[in-house]
Write a protein that holds these residues in place. Structure first.
Motif, short mmCIF file in Angstrom:
data_model
loop_
_atom_site.label_atom_id
_atom_site.label_comp_id
_atom_site.label_asym_id
_atom_site.label_seq_id
_atom_site.Cartn_x
_atom_site.Cartn_y
_atom_site.Cartn_z
N LYS A 33 80.48 48.30 69.72
CA LYS A 33 81.56 48.04 68.78
C LYS A 33 82.69 49.02 68.91
N GLY A 34 82.75 49.84 69.94
CA GLY A 34 83.94 50.55 70.21
C GLY A 34 83.36 52.09 69.75
N ILE A 35 82.17 52.23 69.23
CA ILE A 35 81.68 53.61 68.75
C ILE A 35 80.98 54.15 69.88
N ALA A 36 81.29 55.36 70.24
CA ALA A 36 81.01 56.12 71.36
C ALA A 36 79.47 56.51 71.02
N LEU A 37 78.52 56.42 71.94
CA LEU A 37 77.36 56.83 71.91
C LEU A 37 76.91 58.35 72.55
N ASN A 38 76.40 59.12 71.93
CA ASN A 38 75.97 60.45 72.72
C ASN A 38 74.86 60.04 73.71
N ASP A 39 74.54 61.15 74.42
CA ASP A 39 73.64 60.83 75.78
C ASP A 39 72.11 60.37 75.33
N GLU A 40 71.45 60.84 74.18
CA GLU A 40 70.15 60.65 73.70
C GLU A 40 70.39 59.13 73.02
N VAL A 41 71.34 58.80 72.44
CA VAL A 41 71.54 57.39 72.14
C VAL A 41 71.60 56.07 72.98
N LYS A 42 72.55 56.65 74.01
CA LYS A 42 72.84 55.81 75.20
C LYS A 42 71.37 55.70 75.66
N ILE A 102 78.93 41.93 54.64
CA ILE A 102 78.02 41.32 55.78
C ILE A 102 79.04 40.80 56.87
N ILE A 103 80.06 40.53 57.06
CA ILE A 103 80.87 40.12 57.90
C ILE A 103 81.57 41.14 59.00
N SER A 104 81.22 42.25 58.19
CA SER A 104 81.94 43.59 59.12
C SER A 104 80.56 44.36 59.50
N TRP A 105 79.31 43.92 59.30
CA TRP A 105 77.98 44.65 59.58
C TRP A 105 77.33 43.99 60.71
N LEU A 119 75.50 48.68 61.61
CA LEU A 119 76.74 49.48 61.92
C LEU A 119 77.88 48.73 61.23
N ASP A 120 78.64 49.31 60.52
CA ASP A 120 79.69 48.70 59.76
C ASP A 120 81.11 48.84 60.86
N GLU A 121 81.44 47.89 61.29
CA GLU A 121 82.48 48.15 62.48
C GLU A 121 83.64 48.60 61.78
N ARG A 122 83.78 48.57 60.29
CA ARG A 122 85.16 49.29 59.64
C ARG A 122 85.30 50.70 59.87
N SER A 148 77.04 57.73 61.55
CA SER A 148 77.47 57.21 62.67
C SER A 148 76.08 56.66 63.36
N ILE A 149 76.02 55.86 64.41
CA ILE A 149 74.82 55.66 65.03
C ILE A 149 74.14 56.79 65.83
N ASN A 150 75.02 57.72 66.34
CA ASN A 150 74.32 59.11 66.76
C ASN A 150 73.42 59.89 65.63
N ASP A 151 74.34 59.76 64.53
CA ASP A 151 73.72 60.41 63.36
C ASP A 151 72.26 59.91 62.84
N LEU A 152 72.37 58.55 62.79
CA LEU A 152 71.25 57.71 62.55
C LEU A 152 70.12 58.09 63.35
N PHE A 153 70.15 58.09 64.47
CA PHE A 153 68.93 58.17 65.54
C PHE A 153 68.49 59.68 65.22
N TYR A 154 69.50 60.70 65.15
CA TYR A 154 69.03 62.27 64.99
C TYR A 154 68.39 62.35 63.71
N LYS A 155 69.03 61.95 62.70
CA LYS A 155 68.57 62.31 61.12
C LYS A 155 67.10 61.66 61.03
N TRP A 156 67.30 60.25 61.46
CA TRP A 156 66.08 59.30 61.13
C TRP A 156 64.99 59.85 61.99
#
Length: 187
Positions: A33-42, A102-105, A119-122, A148-156
């Protein structure tokens, strides 16, 4: 780094019981959704078309569950979430902000009980969708799990993808707080 293989190694080191289903594919994914992914998440999004894992300790107590939503299922899962909301949501009675959320998630991870990380596209943040938000009102719905999605994978991954019951105890305004005393029990 393969986040999921690292998780499996951790689970095996604890001698926990797990079941998994994984399917692979090779697809180029630069962003969601236009959010760039780092190499690990990619790497995760380019490798896995399906990844579902459920793990328990030796006594059978549930420790974690992940149903990863691949990039090919991203729009489909969003559509399913919106349709579910439209089926049960009373636009005259319920909070309008829930419908706007919900419409944005877009679901990123689903849990056994119906909760999801979305992921909240807003703003690109990862938010918590509480499965019974329409029935019982806002409780944990909408708390930030990661910036961010990158932050999610790292922290989780730092808490071994634990299925936390009290997300509000381990998150601050920027999501999972790795310095929190509550979070230490999952490290």
């Amino acid at each position: 780094m393969d986040y999921f293989k690292n998780l499996e190694e951790y689970i095996r080191s604890k001698k926990w019981i797990y079941t998994k289903k994984e399917e692979y594919f090779q697809e180029k994914v630069e962003s969601l959704k236009g959010i760039a992914l780092n190499d690990e998440v990619k790497e995760v999004y380019e490798k896995y078309s399906t990844y579902i894992i459920d793990w328990k300790d030796a006594s059978g107590k549930n420790i974690g569950y992940i149903n990863f939503i691949s990039s090919t299922r991203f729009d489909y899962e969003h559509k399913e979430l919106v349709e579910m909301m439209e089926d049960i949501y009373d636009f005259d009675e319920d909070e309008e902000s829930i419908a706007e959320d919900i419409i944005s998630w877009y679901p990123v991870v689903k849990f056994l009980n119906g909760d999801m990380f979305c992921l909240d596209e807003r703003d690109g943040k990862i938010k918590f969708f509480e499965h019974d938000v329409v029935d019982s009102g806002v409780n944990l719905h909408g708390i930030t799990i990661a910036d961010s999605i990158n932050d999610l994978f790292y922290k989780w991954s730092m808490i071994h993808f634990a299925d936390v019951y009290y997300w509000e105890k381990c998150c601050d305004d920027h999501g999972i707080d790795l310095t929190s005393e509550y979070v230490n029990q999952f490290k």
